[in-house]
Design a protein around this motif. Sequence first.
Motif, mmCIF file in Angstrom:
data_model
loop_
_atom_site.group_PDB
_atom_site.id
_atom_site.type_symbol
_atom_site.label_atom_id
_atom_site.label_comp_id
_atom_site.label_asym_id
_atom_site.label_seq_id
_atom_site.Cartn_x
_atom_site.Cartn_y
_atom_site.Cartn_z
ATOM 1 N N TYR A 152 41.581 30.911 37.566
ATOM 2 C CA TYR A 152 42.972 31.357 37.668
ATOM 3 C C TYR A 152 43.131 32.404 38.767
ATOM 4 C CZ TYR A 152 45.018 28.950 33.648
ATOM 5 O OH TYR A 152 45.518 27.992 32.797
ATOM 6 N N GLY A 153 42.150 33.303 38.886
ATOM 7 C CA GLY A 153 42.205 34.301 39.952
ATOM 8 C C GLY A 153 42.096 33.682 41.323
ATOM 9 N N LEU A 154 41.248 32.649 41.465
ATOM 10 C CA LEU A 154 41.131 31.958 42.746
ATOM 11 C C LEU A 154 42.438 31.249 43.101
ATOM 12 C CD1 LEU A 154 39.449 31.025 45.136
ATOM 13 C CD2 LEU A 154 38.564 29.167 43.722
ATOM 14 N N ARG A 155 43.117 30.717 42.091
ATOM 15 C CA ARG A 155 44.406 30.072 42.358
ATOM 16 C C ARG A 155 45.396 31.083 42.933
ATOM 17 N NH1 ARG A 155 48.364 27.771 37.687
ATOM 18 N NH2 ARG A 155 48.279 29.989 37.185
ATOM 19 N N VAL A 156 45.437 32.276 42.360
ATOM 20 C CA VAL A 156 46.312 33.328 42.873
ATOM 21 C C VAL A 156 45.934 33.681 44.306
ATOM 22 C CG1 VAL A 156 46.959 35.755 42.622
ATOM 23 C CG2 VAL A 156 46.852 34.285 40.617
ATOM 24 N N SER A 157 44.637 33.822 44.563
ATOM 25 C CA SER A 157 44.190 34.184 45.906
ATOM 26 C C SER A 157 44.558 33.114 46.926
ATOM 27 C CB SER A 157 42.673 34.408 45.912
ATOM 28 O OG SER A 157 42.315 35.516 45.110
ATOM 29 N N LEU A 158 44.422 31.840 46.559
ATOM 30 C CA LEU A 158 44.765 30.771 47.488
ATOM 31 C C LEU A 158 46.268 30.717 47.744
ATOM 32 C CD1 LEU A 158 42.442 27.836 46.372
ATOM 33 C CD2 LEU A 158 42.271 29.225 48.440
ATOM 34 N N ILE A 159 47.061 30.922 46.698
ATOM 35 C CA ILE A 159 48.517 30.932 46.896
ATOM 36 C C ILE A 159 48.905 32.056 47.850
ATOM 37 C CG2 ILE A 159 50.735 31.364 45.762
ATOM 38 C CD1 ILE A 159 49.605 29.957 43.295
ATOM 39 N N VAL A 160 48.376 33.245 47.598
ATOM 40 C CA VAL A 160 48.673 34.379 48.474
ATOM 41 C C VAL A 160 48.171 34.098 49.885
ATOM 42 C CG1 VAL A 160 48.168 36.805 48.931
ATOM 43 C CG2 VAL A 160 48.700 36.071 46.609
ATOM 44 N N GLY A 161 46.942 33.589 49.993
ATOM 45 C CA GLY A 161 46.363 33.353 51.313
ATOM 46 C C GLY A 161 47.142 32.344 52.127
ATOM 47 N N VAL A 162 47.496 31.210 51.520
ATOM 48 C CA VAL A 162 48.187 30.154 52.262
ATOM 49 C C VAL A 162 49.610 30.569 52.611
ATOM 50 C CG1 VAL A 162 49.062 27.800 52.118
ATOM 51 C CG2 VAL A 162 46.762 28.319 51.298
ATOM 52 N N VAL A 163 50.358 31.080 51.634
ATOM 53 C CA VAL A 163 51.758 31.439 51.899
ATOM 54 C C VAL A 163 51.837 32.598 52.892
ATOM 55 C CG1 VAL A 163 53.899 32.272 50.856
ATOM 56 C CG2 VAL A 163 52.503 30.610 49.640
ATOM 57 N N ALA A 164 51.007 33.620 52.698
ATOM 58 C CA ALA A 164 51.026 34.765 53.612
ATOM 59 C C ALA A 164 50.575 34.358 55.015
ATOM 60 C CB ALA A 164 50.131 35.881 53.078
ATOM 61 N N ALA A 165 49.576 33.478 55.119
ATOM 62 C CA ALA A 165 49.118 33.026 56.431
ATOM 63 C C ALA A 165 50.210 32.246 57.154
ATOM 64 C CB ALA A 165 47.863 32.177 56.277
ATOM 65 N N LEU A 166 50.927 31.397 56.425
ATOM 66 C CA LEU A 166 52.032 30.646 57.046
ATOM 67 C C LEU A 166 53.138 31.589 57.506
ATOM 68 C CD1 LEU A 166 52.314 27.552 54.675
ATOM 69 C CD2 LEU A 166 51.370 27.624 56.993
ATOM 70 N N ALA A 167 53.478 32.571 56.670
ATOM 71 C CA ALA A 167 54.526 33.524 57.049
ATOM 72 C C ALA A 167 54.109 34.332 58.275
ATOM 73 C CB ALA A 167 54.835 34.457 55.878
ATOM 74 N N ALA A 168 52.871 34.822 58.266
ATOM 75 C CA ALA A 168 52.389 35.602 59.407
ATOM 76 C C ALA A 168 52.316 34.753 60.672
ATOM 77 C CB ALA A 168 51.013 36.188 59.084
ATOM 78 N N LEU B 31 41.004 37.957 41.138
ATOM 79 C CA LEU B 31 39.602 38.235 41.438
ATOM 80 C C LEU B 31 39.371 39.714 41.694
ATOM 81 C CD1 LEU B 31 38.860 35.133 43.694
ATOM 82 C CD2 LEU B 31 38.270 35.457 41.292
ATOM 83 N N GLY B 32 40.312 40.347 42.394
ATOM 84 C CA GLY B 32 40.191 41.785 42.626
ATOM 85 C C GLY B 32 40.290 42.581 41.342
ATOM 86 N N ASN B 33 41.220 42.208 40.465
ATOM 87 C CA ASN B 33 41.337 42.879 39.170
ATOM 88 C C ASN B 33 40.063 42.721 38.351
ATOM 89 O OD1 ASN B 33 43.907 43.875 39.533
ATOM 90 N ND2 ASN B 33 44.927 42.205 38.458
ATOM 91 N N MET B 34 39.482 41.523 38.364
ATOM 92 C CA MET B 34 38.281 41.273 37.574
ATOM 93 C C MET B 34 37.106 42.117 38.054
ATOM 94 S SD MET B 34 38.560 37.129 37.131
ATOM 95 C CE MET B 34 37.060 37.038 36.142
ATOM 96 N N ILE B 35 36.940 42.209 39.369
ATOM 97 C CA ILE B 35 35.834 43.018 39.898
ATOM 98 C C ILE B 35 36.064 44.498 39.602
ATOM 99 C CG2 ILE B 35 34.654 43.708 42.015
ATOM 100 C CD1 ILE B 35 35.219 40.917 43.102
ATOM 101 N N GLN B 36 37.304 44.946 39.751
ATOM 102 C CA GLN B 36 37.605 46.344 39.479
ATOM 103 C C GLN B 36 37.345 46.693 38.004
ATOM 104 O OE1 GLN B 36 40.057 48.090 37.676
ATOM 105 N NE2 GLN B 36 39.559 50.076 38.589
ATOM 106 N N GLY B 37 37.749 45.786 37.106
ATOM 107 C CA GLY B 37 37.555 46.045 35.684
ATOM 108 C C GLY B 37 36.115 45.954 35.236
ATOM 109 N N ALA B 38 35.254 45.305 36.026
ATOM 110 C CA ALA B 38 33.861 45.104 35.629
ATOM 111 C C ALA B 38 32.919 46.140 36.222
ATOM 112 C CB ALA B 38 33.409 43.706 36.042
ATOM 113 N N ARG B 39 33.445 47.136 36.922
ATOM 114 C CA ARG B 39 32.548 48.122 37.543
ATOM 115 C C ARG B 39 31.709 48.850 36.505
ATOM 116 N NH1 ARG B 39 35.852 52.089 41.066
ATOM 117 N NH2 ARG B 39 37.178 52.004 39.211
#
Length: 274
Positions: free
Chosen positions: A65-81, A220-228
């Motif tokens: 689920y975290g990877l899905r969020v990252s891909l959505i952000v990556g693709v949409v933000a890359a297209l906008a930029a 993914l960022g939230n998961m890594i932060q919470g697992a420190r």
Amino acid sequence: MSATVKLRASVGLVALVVLVVVLVPLLFPLDEQAVDMANKLQPPSWAHPFGTDDVGRDVLLRSVYGLRVSLIVGVVAALAATVIGTAVGAAAGGAGGRTDRLVMRVVDVFSSVPHLLLGIFIVAMFRPGIWPVVISVGLTHWLSTARIVRAEVLSLRARPYVDAAISGGASRWRVAVRHLLPGVLPQAGLAAVLMVPHAIWHESALSFLGLGLPTHKASLGNMIQGARGTLLAGDWWPTLFPGLFIIIPTLAIAGLAGVWRERINPRRRSELML
């Protein structure tokens, strides 16, 4: 590794990632607020291949689920930029003269500010969510595309066929659409693909800092932060697997972009082989 093998491996891995993030949420719905304290910090097993986190949530399912969020952000933000950068770069290169110098000085001003710092400032003005992150990445990653497109437009303007079209009475709009735009699109598309991994890392960094998605959302960022804290206690799986879910897809996309770059720029490839 030959270019063909690299291309097949990258395409296969990217296709697998897309298939997983599309099918898994349909087959295995996730209640992002549910916890199971009786199964917290279970090591990898058949029941939980990636183990569980500090509140008993399945690391594998949340990583998908975290990877899905990252891909959505990556693709949409890359297209906008890419759209912003292409428009700015084409305008600067097409206009030339003072307009070109003024636009590029503005680009230099934005480039002097670190992307992450500017992104934090933008995200801080909104409530936590996916769209503020998309806006942040899109507004901070168009600069390199603008430079690439401007350079390509300046190169195309010096071509004999463009001079012939202008001498023949073609309007600026016709020259831009007929001759400049087709030459710019491959470079702009490559810039968009190269920007996707960067955007994924940017989203993960913002979420790690607590400025991306809400903490209960699978990121993914939230998961890594919470697992420190669990990592210091010797429980490595809640940190390792989300990190791999960031690294492997970005390497696959970068490999795909590298093959694309070699194919649209054969002169550079031949120079590297010398």
